[in-house]
Design an enzyme around this catalytic site. Structure first.
Site, PDB file in Angstrom:
ATOM      1  N   GLU A 104       0.817  -1.217   0.000  1.00 37.20           N
ATOM      2  CA  GLU A 104       0.000   0.000   0.000  1.00 37.20           C
ATOM      3  C   GLU A 104       0.847   1.262   0.000  1.00 37.20           C
ATOM      4  OE1 GLU A 104      -2.491  -3.346   1.024  1.00 37.20           O
ATOM      5  OE2 GLU A 104      -0.594  -2.653   1.894  1.00 37.20           O
ATOM      6  N   HIS A 139     -11.420  -6.532   8.117  1.00 29.77           N
ATOM      7  CA  HIS A 139     -12.130  -6.207   6.881  1.00 29.77           C
ATOM      8  C   HIS A 139     -13.434  -5.465   7.154  1.00 29.77           C
ATOM      9  CE1 HIS A 139      -9.503  -9.585   5.758  1.00 29.77           C
ATOM     10  NE2 HIS A 139      -9.482  -9.035   4.558  1.00 29.77           N
TER      11      HIS A 139
END
Length: 325
Positions: free
Chosen positions: A60, A130
């Site tokens: 990321e 998540h």
């Protein structure tokens, strides 16, 4: 107009942006021929080629570092972080580079063409890695806008506006609504102004404020309250940074009460900033303390997701308590 879900609306917005701007590039983990884990970028690589829609390594920080470099050289990067929970390795690139690029260069350079897309939020039994809602971390960062849509129509218009905005934008997509939210969406090009809240429903007794997937929950609570004779004004903030203080303050001055609800934990959540500012703006108009109905101050639990979520029943109880204060 066409019936489409939020994923289809987002995909259509990306197609329009890439057709109109040859410098627009879409990239992230698995966004190429795979179309991303949620298929939001399906068909883009086939339509625009591997040079304009491509996979990145699983890093990321690298995705955002690369995006900053592209944007500083005049490209329109649309970077995807696969889950908002995994945006934290890129936190330094976003808050120390993307947000400050224009300021530190004295407006000589900027990365205003950057848009960061990421799915966020719970309600899908995704567990603690998540399901998080990290929007508040970024609202304290001058130089970056934070935008969250509530339905397909909003998603398409707000995403196109975000891509064309001359500031970097973090566009957070409520993953629970990707396929669950279906509505009428114009097939053509349109934008929705950033920084403007929307009064979704007018009312006289209390203002209910939220964003993203929480708007559906808030509306359910407002419908429950209506059966008890309580008139709720429902406001979708849409843009969290910069947020539309005048619209919210005008509503609260009319109703005399405010309830803010979001999925993120209560402590440090963006509802606290809203409550402080509205208390300052509307103190003499308030009939009861500003209420916050939010997630718990715990990691997001898998087995206790239902208990954790700020659902319509918790909001309804808070509405009644506020009106009867």
């Amino acid at each position: 107009m066409a019936q489409m879900n939020m994923l289809q609306a987002i995909n259509q917005a990306l197609v329009i942006a890439m057709e109109q701007d040859e410098t627009a590039l879409v990239f992230g983990e698995d966004v190429g021929h795979f179309g991303g884990v949620f298929r939001a970028t399906s068909g883009l690589q086939e339509a625009f080629g591997k040079d304009r829609c491509f996979n990145t390594p699983l890093t990321e920080q690298g995705i955002l570092g690369f995006a900053n470099g592209l944007a500083s050289n005049g490209f329109t990067p649309i970077a995807e972080i696969q889950f908002a929970d995994y945006i934290f390795p890129a936190f330094d690139q976003i808050v120390n580079e993307s947000a400050k690029f224009r300021y530190r260069s004295g407006n000589e350079f900027n990365v205003g063409g950057l848009t960061i897309r990421t799915p966020y939020g719970g309600g899908i039994a995704g567990g603690h890695y998540h399901s998080q809602s990290p929007e508040a971390y970024f609202t304290q960062t001058p130089g970056i806008k934070v935008v969250i849509p509530r339905d397909p129509y909003q998603a398409k218009g707000l995403l196109l506006a975000s891509i064309r905005d001359d500031n970097p934008v973090l566009f957070m997509e409520p993953k629970r609504l990707y396929r669950a939210s279906v509505g009428e969406v114009p097939e053509g090009d349109y934008t929705i102004e950033l920084g403007k809240a929307e009064v979704v429903q007018t009312g006289s007794d209390i203002t209910l404020l939220g964003w993203g997937a929480q708007m559906e929950i808030i509306q359910k609570a407002a419908d429950m309250a209506k059966e008890q004779g309580i008139s709720c004004e429902v406001v979708d903030l849409r843009t969290l940074s910069p947020w539309d203080v005048p619209t919210v303050a005008e509503s609260v001055k009319k109703t005399g009460r405010l309830l803010v609800s979001h999925e993120a934990p209560l402590t440090g959540g963006f509802a606290g900033e809203i409550a402080a500012r509205i208390q300052q703006e509307c103190f003499l108009y308030l009939e009861s303390p500003i209420a916050r109905v939010c997630g718990m101050d715990t990691p997001y639990p898998l087995i206790h997701e239902k208990e954790y979520m700020a659902d319509e029943y918790k909001i309804f109880e808070a509405i009644v308590a506020s009106v009867n204060f």
